[in-house]
Scaffold this active site. Structure first.
Site, PDB file in Angstrom:
ATOM      1  N   GLY A 297       0.819  -1.217   0.000  1.00  0.00           N
ATOM      2  CA  GLY A 297       0.000   0.000   0.000  1.00  0.00           C
ATOM      3  C   GLY A 297       0.847   1.258   0.000  1.00  0.00           C
ATOM      4  O   GLY A 297       0.505   2.248  -0.668  1.00  0.00           O
ATOM      5  N   ASP A 298       1.951   1.237   0.733  1.00  0.00           N
ATOM      6  CA  ASP A 298       2.861   2.389   0.729  1.00  0.00           C
ATOM      7  C   ASP A 298       3.465   2.582  -0.659  1.00  0.00           C
ATOM      8  O   ASP A 298       3.629   3.711  -1.129  1.00  0.00           O
ATOM      9  CB  ASP A 298       3.986   2.183   1.749  1.00  0.00           C
ATOM     10  CG  ASP A 298       3.472   2.011   3.168  1.00  0.00           C
ATOM     11  OD1 ASP A 298       2.384   2.537   3.477  1.00  0.00           O
ATOM     12  OD2 ASP A 298       4.158   1.336   3.959  1.00  0.00           O
ATOM     13  N   ALA A 299       3.814   1.461  -1.304  1.00  0.00           N
ATOM     14  CA  ALA A 299       4.379   1.535  -2.647  1.00  0.00           C
ATOM     15  C   ALA A 299       3.353   2.102  -3.624  1.00  0.00           C
ATOM     16  O   ALA A 299       3.695   2.923  -4.490  1.00  0.00           O
ATOM     17  CB  ALA A 299       4.840   0.151  -3.101  1.00  0.00           C
ATOM     18  N   GLY A 302       3.353   5.746  -3.226  1.00  0.00           N
ATOM     19  CA  GLY A 302       4.549   6.346  -3.801  1.00  0.00           C
ATOM     20  C   GLY A 302       4.462   6.461  -5.310  1.00  0.00           C
ATOM     21  O   GLY A 302       4.794   7.502  -5.893  1.00  0.00           O
TER      22      GLY A 302
END
Length: 344
Positions: A297-299, A302
């Site tokens: 999810g962070d990727a 980003g």
């Protein structure tokens, strides 16, 4: 030098272990969840070091997102602020940021330890996160307006905040959000974990008026819906519409809400067309391509941000997020392929 994205969050070292089913049972943890370490979890970090083969990876939600955005953007595009201790763990984080092209402007607390996150991987791909935040909690608002940091905020197009910031001294993040919103910058909030809308819904409501983009996954969206008495908490377009139509301090741009759903389609609702949700299918991965879902999810965030500040269409932004998330899932922990693979 102008950095287009400025991310803020809790910098952490991830301590990853596999085949952690016994640890889930011992510490009464769910297979796919994220919690703050309580008294009952205090011994887990020493146990991992003592008894397990630990893989150490730079982590922290917003820091992962910063590294993802830097992956798809030219050099000197992404800066990150957070608070660390004066220890070797902080030096490990700095080394990773240098490698990945992120300018870190840490506030350093003398005599304190850098935060850590136990990442317990079970049944192949499930992960349970147990975070001890240590010094990462202690980021002061004054740090944002220091001679080193203030110019980075001033030059940024987008300010990205992780939801974990709302769990301790939330007034720091809410104040920052208000100021950058008034300055006409794009403020992005990620809800980050289901317990945040469950336990910190008031803080979300306080910062939401300043947010131009809100990102969550389906579990976080359902938790928000339950906390706000939404009649259909599993209907992602309906939940996204409700979040999109929350009060907003500035009329433009209309708020965008994005809800990811693992291998299922991503939902997007814009406040200027709340009854016209958009869905974006996710290209399925083969079982053998899945290494670790931690930080996918962070990727996604980003990749989305990198495309967004590159002034790509929203459709391209979502697709770039999907591509970077898929790449991350194929790596051990929140990492990307090197040498770089062009995805934008």
């Amino acid at each position: 030098m102008s950095y287009s994205i400025f991310c803020v969050g809790h910098p952490l070292i991830d301590m990853q272990v596999r085949e952690a089913e016994d640890l889930l049972a011992k510490y009464k943890l769910n297979a796919n969840d994220a919690v703050l370490a309580g008294v009952e979890h205090e011994s887990i970090y020493e146990e991992l070091v003592r008894e397990r083969q630990v893989v150490y990876v730079a982590g922290g939600a917003a820091q992962n997102t910063a590294r993802g955005a830097a992956y798809v953007l030219p050099p000197n595009s992404v800066a990150f602020a957070g608070c660390v201790g004066d220890d070797d763990l902080a030096e490990q984080l700095r080394a990773v940021n240098r490698h990945d092209g992120v300018l870190d402007v840490y506030q350093v607390k003398k005599g304190q330890k850098t935060g850590a996150c136990a990442v317990l991987i079970s049944n192949g791909h499930h992960r349970s996160l147990v975070t001890t935040r240590r010094s990462s909690n202690d980021l002061d608002e004054e740090h944002f307006w220091s001679p080193t940091v203030a110019p980075l905020i001033s030059s940024a197009k987008v300010i990205y905040l992780e939801g974990f910031l709302l769990t301790y001294r939330p007034e720091v993040s809410i104040s920052l959000g208000k100021k950058v919103s008034e300055a006409g910058k794009i403020l992005v909030l990620n809800l980050s974990a289901p317990y945040i809308p469950r336990s910190y819904n008031t803080q979300i409501q306080e910062i939401a008026p300043y947010c131009d983009i809100i990102i969550s996954n389906e579990a976080e969206a359902e938790a928000w819906a339950a906390s706000n008495d939404h009649p259909n908490p599993t209907n992602m377009p309906s939940v996204a519409k409700a979040i999109a139509l929350l009060p907003k301090a500035n009329a433009t741009p209309p708020r965008i809400v994005i809800i990811t759903h693992g291998a299922h389609s991503t939902t997007l609702v814009s406040a200027d067309a709340p009854d016209t949700p958009k869905t974006y299918p996710v290209q399925p991965l083969k079982e053998e391509e899945i290494v670790d879902t931690n930080a996918a999810g962070d990727a996604f965030s980003g990749g989305f941000l990198g495309a967004y500040v590159s002034e790509k269409s929203i459709d391209v932004c979502i697709e770039t997020g999907h591509r970077l998330a898929a790449m991350c899932i194929g790596q051990e922990g929140p990492q990307f392929k090197w040498p770089k693979v062009k995805i934008l």
